[in-house]
Design a protein around this motif. Structure first.
Motif, PDB file in Angstrom:
ATOM      1  N   UNK A 343       0.859  -1.191   0.000  1.00  0.00           N
ATOM      2  CA  UNK A 343       0.000   0.000   0.000  1.00  0.00           C
ATOM      3  C   UNK A 343       0.887   1.231   0.000  1.00  0.00           C
ATOM      4  N   UNK A 344       0.450   2.329  -0.587  1.00  0.00           N
ATOM      5  CA  UNK A 344       1.250   3.553  -0.554  1.00  0.00           C
ATOM      6  C   UNK A 344       1.336   4.105   0.865  1.00  0.00           C
ATOM      7  N   UNK A 345       2.362   4.914   1.167  1.00  0.00           N
ATOM      8  CA  UNK A 345       2.518   5.455   2.518  1.00  0.00           C
ATOM      9  C   UNK A 345       1.290   6.198   3.033  1.00  0.00           C
ATOM     10  N   UNK A 346       0.555   6.849   2.129  1.00  0.00           N
ATOM     11  CA  UNK A 346      -0.653   7.566   2.568  1.00  0.00           C
ATOM     12  C   UNK A 346      -1.650   6.588   3.192  1.00  0.00           C
ATOM     13  N   UNK A 347      -1.877   5.440   2.530  1.00  0.00           N
ATOM     14  CA  UNK A 347      -2.809   4.455   3.067  1.00  0.00           C
ATOM     15  C   UNK A 347      -2.274   3.835   4.354  1.00  0.00           C
ATOM     16  N   UNK A 348      -0.951   3.688   4.448  1.00  0.00           N
ATOM     17  CA  UNK A 348      -0.335   3.190   5.684  1.00  0.00           C
ATOM     18  C   UNK A 348      -0.674   4.124   6.842  1.00  0.00           C
ATOM     19  N   UNK A 349      -0.566   5.425   6.607  1.00  0.00           N
ATOM     20  CA  UNK A 349      -0.864   6.400   7.661  1.00  0.00           C
ATOM     21  C   UNK A 349      -2.335   6.330   8.066  1.00  0.00           C
ATOM     22  N   UNK A 350      -3.193   6.132   7.089  1.00  0.00           N
ATOM     23  CA  UNK A 350      -4.621   6.095   7.388  1.00  0.00           C
ATOM     24  C   UNK A 350      -5.026   4.796   8.075  1.00  0.00           C
ATOM     25  N   UNK A 351      -4.542   3.645   7.562  1.00  0.00           N
ATOM     26  CA  UNK A 351      -4.970   2.352   8.085  1.00  0.00           C
ATOM     27  C   UNK A 351      -4.171   1.910   9.310  1.00  0.00           C
ATOM     28  N   UNK A 352      -2.853   2.022   9.249  1.00  0.00           N
ATOM     29  CA  UNK A 352      -2.020   1.513  10.338  1.00  0.00           C
ATOM     30  C   UNK A 352      -1.891   2.510  11.480  1.00  0.00           C
ATOM     31  N   UNK A 353      -1.854   3.790  11.154  1.00  0.00           N
ATOM     32  CA  UNK A 353      -1.708   4.798  12.204  1.00  0.00           C
ATOM     33  C   UNK A 353      -3.047   5.389  12.630  1.00  0.00           C
ATOM     34  N   UNK A 354      -4.116   5.069  11.890  1.00  0.00           N
ATOM     35  CA  UNK A 354      -5.451   5.540  12.257  1.00  0.00           C
ATOM     36  C   UNK A 354      -5.650   7.024  12.064  1.00  0.00           C
ATOM     37  N   UNK A 355      -4.960   7.624  11.101  1.00  0.00           N
ATOM     38  CA  UNK A 355      -5.078   9.065  10.841  1.00  0.00           C
ATOM     39  C   UNK A 355      -6.140   9.292   9.770  1.00  0.00           C
ATOM     40  N   UNK A 356      -7.330   9.697  10.187  1.00  0.00           N
ATOM     41  CA  UNK A 356      -8.442   9.852   9.250  1.00  0.00           C
ATOM     42  C   UNK A 356      -8.590  11.276   8.716  1.00  0.00           C
ATOM     43  N   UNK A 357      -8.252  12.250   9.511  1.00  0.00           N
ATOM     44  CA  UNK A 357      -8.496  13.656   9.135  1.00  0.00           C
ATOM     45  C   UNK A 357      -7.195  14.362   8.763  1.00  0.00           C
ATOM     46  N   UNK A 358      -6.497  13.813   7.797  1.00  0.00           N
ATOM     47  CA  UNK A 358      -5.214  14.390   7.402  1.00  0.00           C
ATOM     48  C   UNK A 358      -5.415  15.649   6.565  1.00  0.00           C
ATOM     49  N   UNK A 359      -4.503  16.603   6.750  1.00  0.00           N
ATOM     50  CA  UNK A 359      -4.549  17.875   6.022  1.00  0.00           C
ATOM     51  C   UNK A 359      -3.196  18.136   5.377  1.00  0.00           C
ATOM     52  N   UNK A 360      -3.205  18.889   4.304  1.00  0.00           N
ATOM     53  CA  UNK A 360      -1.987  19.322   3.609  1.00  0.00           C
ATOM     54  C   UNK A 360      -1.093  18.113   3.280  1.00  0.00           C
ATOM     55  N   UNK A 361      -1.727  17.031   2.834  1.00  0.00           N
ATOM     56  CA  UNK A 361      -0.973  15.841   2.485  1.00  0.00           C
ATOM     57  C   UNK A 361      -0.112  16.051   1.248  1.00  0.00           C
TER      58      UNK A 361
END
Length: 491
Positions: A343-361
């Protein structure tokens, strides 16, 4: 009132039975102690706890040194009040200056503390102190006091029905906490007294106990000066003593009681033998945890490195690397996780780190490695903050940079620091791999003109090198080595 009194008397036998069954003979004093754990339970707790310790730490890989420490520890323990126990003495691969004991005879000393000792007698003093904690069953007594506080909270609602349970809990927990806090100095002094006795019975100078505590107190004094420069709180070593042991009359009196146990043979110090045993001992960070050099971090085994902003205080912990800005204004933590799914790092941050409300990605390429960075709201001790998260992929692992500041007015400045650190991630060059090797203690003889300030000029130590060398040789704060003496240096 009469009804309440009858109600209370009805439960009095239960209370008395509880206290009688909880008493056991203290191996040291021969008196009854209030404990809620049998010796078999104590040994089982020690076995369980030792497994947990070894999940957090690793043994220092030097069988000869491990055998030497075990031998000295056994020499001390066989003269103790619980010589029937099988004691296990282990050197931990940690830069921390520490030693501790678990129930049942599991005793640990870090290579970080070994580096600052200067004789076999001092090593025996450290181990004797920890054996004293075991023989006096200090951990068991603390456990029992905590359990009695809980039991007391339950009984109070039975014996005093008119008291609301919440108020009862508050009262008893407060008393229980006060009881536990009261143990600190008394338990440490008792362990010092017992350790000094075991030293004397084993043929060592019992005053080595005072020397060891002096070493620890000098560590504290040095760290106070260093903490001022780094803008952080100082650490405490053997912190129950507010003064230097040379000025602590009660401590000196406690240790002096061991003089009557000295054997007829000469009291051993074995300084030279000890120094040879710790020659080439790793000092500071290990290759396994990575090496900090000024603002740079190098990890030889992982083959990576990066740099922090100048002046930040870096802490190399077993499971993470932490950078703290001056004045504790911001913190950046770097951790590592395996990548188990493509998975791309963005999906890793969302799924593995639980970051749902990311800004300025933003998708990044950091030294040729796939990466992603974004801001995300998090709850911190400072309240709700926006933290900077950056994930860098390398060698099937995700390096996670997470930074947050408690200074909203400076958030943008620190956000750039977080990003700059993550962008500095790179694989090590051949030259950097040399920097990634750990420093080691080396034993050498002094010449007539040897001075610590001169040694410091060629030392790889980067923070107050002369003071660190004095600490290592028990000559802090201003001592100098004698001509022809054996000292420790770092290279």
């Amino acid at each position: 009132m009469q009804t309440q009194l009858v109600h209370s008397i009805r439960y009095l036998p239960v209370l008395l039975l509880l206290f009688v069954s909880a008493c056991a003979v203290n191996p040291v004093t021969g008196e009854q102690d209030l404990v809620l754990m049998s010796e078999e339970q104590e040994l089982a707790l020690g076995r369980q706890s030792s497994g947990q310790v070894m999940q957090e730490y690793q043994r220092y890989e030097n069988p000869e040194l491990q055998d030497y420490v075990q031998k000295i520890g056994e020499r001390v323990a066989r003269n103790s009040h619980r010589s029937n126990l099988v004691y296990r003495f282990t050197v931990l691969d940690s830069r921390e200056v520490n030693a501790f004991a678990l129930p049942g005879g599991y005793i640990y000393i870090t290579r970080g503390l070994l580096a600052y000792l200067n004789s076999e007698a001092e090593l025996a003093a450290v181990l004797g102190h920890e054996v004293g904690h075991v023989t006096a069953r200090h951990s068991v007594r603390q456990y029992s006091a905590a359990q009695m506080a809980t039991i007391g909270a339950t009984l109070s609602s039975i014996l005093i029905p008119g008291m609301q349970s919440q108020a009862a809990n508050t009262l008893v927990n407060t008393l229980g906490t006060a009881l536990l806090r009261g143990y600190g100095r008394d338990h440490e002094l008792e362990a010092d007294r017992l350790g000094a006795e075991y030293l004397a019975r084993g043929g060592y100078d019992s005053n080595a106990m005072l020397k060891v505590i002096g070493v620890l107190k000098n560590q504290e004094l040095f760290d106070q000066e260093l903490a001022k420069q780094e803008g952080r709180e100082p650490r405490a070593y053997h912190g129950v003593f507010s003064t230097h042991p040379a000025n602590d009359e009660r401590l000196k009196e406690v240790v002096s009681h061991a003089e009557k146990f000295h054997t007829a043979t000469a009291q051993q110090d074995n300084r030279e033998q000890f120094l040879q045993k710790i020659d080439t001992l790793v000092f500071g960070d290990s290759a396994r945890d990575g090496i900090i050099r000024d603002d740079q971090f190098y990890h030889h085994n992982l083959g990576i490195g990066f740099s922090f902003p100048h002046g930040w205080n870096l802490k190399n912990l077993p499971s993470s690397l932490v950078g703290i800005a001056p004045g504790n204004a911001a913190i950046l933590q770097i951790t590592l996780q395996d990548i188990n799914q493509r998975m791309p790092p963005r999906d890793f941050m969302r799924k593995r780190l639980g970051l749902e409300n990311m800004e300025q990605g933003e998708v990044l390429n950091i030294s040729g490695h796939e990466a992603y960075t974004a801001l995300a709201p998090v709850k911190t001790q400072f309240g709700q903050r926006k933290a900077r998260f950056t994930v860098v992929y390398y060698n099937q692992q995700a390096y996670i940079f997470a930074g947050v500041s408690d200074k909203p007015e400076q958030a943008q400045v620190y956000d750039q620091d977080f990003l700059q650190t993550a962008r500095s991630f790179h694989t090590l060059s051949a030259e950097e791999r040399e920097f990634a090797r750990p420093l080691r203690i080396h034993i050498t003889k002094t010449e007539s003109n040897t001075r610590f300030d001169e040694l410091a000029k060629n030392s790889p130590l980067t923070k107050q090198a002369a003071s660190q060398l004095r600490l290592l040789n028990d000559l802090y704060p201003a001592g100098e080595p004698l001509p022809g003496s054996t000292i420790k240096i770092v290279r």
